[in-house]
Design an enzyme around this catalytic site. Sequence first.
Site, PDB file in Angstrom:
ATOM      1  N   CYS A 255     -50.344   7.917 -16.245  1.00 44.80           N
ATOM      2  CA  CYS A 255     -48.906   8.024 -16.066  1.00 44.80           C
ATOM      3  C   CYS A 255     -48.581   7.521 -14.669  1.00 44.80           C
ATOM      4  O   CYS A 255     -49.455   7.428 -13.811  1.00 44.80           O
ATOM      5  CB  CYS A 255     -48.476   9.476 -16.173  1.00 44.80           C
ATOM      6  SG  CYS A 255     -49.047  10.246 -17.695  1.00 44.80           S
TER       7      CYS A 255
ATOM      8  N   LYS B  55     -51.815  -1.739 -17.003  1.00 47.76           N
ATOM      9  CA  LYS B  55     -52.336  -2.644 -15.983  1.00 47.76           C
ATOM     10  C   LYS B  55     -53.563  -2.061 -15.305  1.00 47.76           C
ATOM     11  O   LYS B  55     -54.554  -2.734 -15.106  1.00 47.76           O
ATOM     12  CB  LYS B  55     -51.249  -2.939 -14.942  1.00 47.76           C
ATOM     13  CG  LYS B  55     -51.694  -3.876 -13.830  1.00 47.76           C
ATOM     14  CD  LYS B  55     -51.981  -5.262 -14.355  1.00 47.76           C
ATOM     15  CE  LYS B  55     -52.437  -6.239 -13.306  1.00 47.76           C
ATOM     16  NZ  LYS B  55     -52.993  -7.444 -13.926  1.00 47.76           N
TER      17      LYS B  55
END
Length: 608
Positions: free
Chosen positions: A2, A603
């Site tokens: 997160c 990513k």
Amino acid sequence: MCWIFAYNWNKNSIPFLVEGLTNLEYRGYDSAWVFWITKGGKIFLEKAVWKVSNLAGKVELNKNKDKDYNSGIAHTRWATHWGVTEKNTHPHYSSNKRFFVVHNWIIENYAELKKDLIKKWYEFYSETDTEIIAKLIEDLFDWNLIETISKLTQKLVWAYALGIIDTENPDVLIWTKFWSPMILGIDTQACFLSSDINALSQNCKEFFILEDKEIVVLKNWKHKIFSLWKEIFRNSEKITEDFQIATKWDFETFTEKEIYEAPEVLLNCLKWRINFENKTITNETLAELWELDIERIEIIASGSSYFAWVTSSYWFRELAWMPCLVTISSEFLYDTFLPNKKTLYVFISQSGETADVRESVRIVKEKWWITFGLVNVVGSTVARMCDYWLYTHSWIEIWVASTKNIIGQLWVLLLMSLSFGKKRNLQISKIREIIWEIWELNILMKSQLWNTKNIKKLAKKYSKYKNFFFLWRNLLYWTAEECSLKLKELTYLHSECYSTWELKHGPLALVWPDFPCIALNLKWVLKSKTVSNIKEVKARNTTVLWVVTKWDKNEELYDDIIEVPEVSHILAPFIPLIPMWSFAVEIAKELWKDVDKPQNLAKSVTVE
Ligand code: M6R
């Protein structure tokens, strides 16, 4: 995984929070929320699954969005354990609804903690580990939140970046972290916290990278940092241009723009490290490595970074006569570590935050062995942990698929092998010849950027297939693996990668007309051996897309062709990258996939 963005100011926090999340979007997520609190302690919350733009739309319609909110937290969630639903998004709250908590990463002892809390009659509305933290704060609270949080951190096993709001002190935001990155950005009248420095650069000029278990208190846009209950003072660092969020210019996708920047990475990465005029290596860090008694290299990385290392292992062997072992970081963690005094342990990571790479650095450091980091993100954890490091200086790489940074990684690795080669008597004339070729390659790679017409035509044809074989020999091993990974990642099509020689040992059974082979066959890299193997494939009536050196065609062998410039075998791994990345992008566009944000991927992979 997160990502958090938080803000404490005297102005309406909403636009800053939504913008902060937008700047973190590239990191990958599947739901998002924003939480804002008024000076009077009134809380508002908006949640949305999938896109930050969905959240922004909801916020826009929220009639409370323009009120006087001086603090807030925004968060994107990438589901690890529980589904992509609004219910599972944070923040989670204590039973008395006084404490609201946002959390990155995983608390490994959450089941035991939950059992203890249930014994004390706490009830739970979700299955998340974050809710347990909220309940624990309520349980430990003794009117001093800093002390409570210090006690809390003694109880949590493994990793977190944690934000806490006490609704009875609504102008205060409290943060702590362990192992998960957290950066505090400061401006004259605002404080920001973010998991990623890139999201801060638009609003701040200075920052602090928080250390594990430090506690930060933000109040009225002022910050205080505590360590072990005591306030500490240290100097901030400056945000430089490298951190500026990039724009897309006229490109359809960010990924295409980043591929376009790939040749330029050469100059940025090497201009301080090579004197191209007199063709010598000038880097000080590499010179320092000369002083160490190193006879062997062990390289640890994952994903595309791992493939870059595999390529370099050929260079270390051929140019520096050094054995080079390459290990996937997730395997290194659980394998038996046999430290060797004459080994340099090298860690490579674009983000410098990949969980298993960071853990691997820790394992090696615990044994006091020498660590070397090669990262792109300045100030990232891997860079800060390693004894020596070099940056790839590929500028910020925003979107999920790694492209231009791989070129930067390869440049530094080639430079390292040349530098070790020099120490171990590689001829100066050979070094000069390779440096000259590096310079030339920059121009050749630029010329490859303009061959888009043929690539687009081929992508149209090949987007009809569901399976692909990438074929290679020798130094093209990693390149083929990387091209195959990029095709999977961007198009969601099945792709495998084999040495042409290895085909006969099993995979040839799969070759049939509907399973095209993409053969990387460059002059100076076992070309004629590859040609005979491609003939075997062609004899099975499959379609062959040939990536081949200009002027070196053999009509019988291929159905389609991508011509690439001629370079020596040492530099051959660079040459198929730009056309094959563009090929993957074009197929993805044909299939209407989101090139910049492939499904299920983030990513940086910050959880194991
Ligand atoms: O930030 P890192 O270089 O440590 O990331 C490693 C991999 O997660 C990354 O290269 C991944 O494989 C890319 N999505 C590939 O395009």
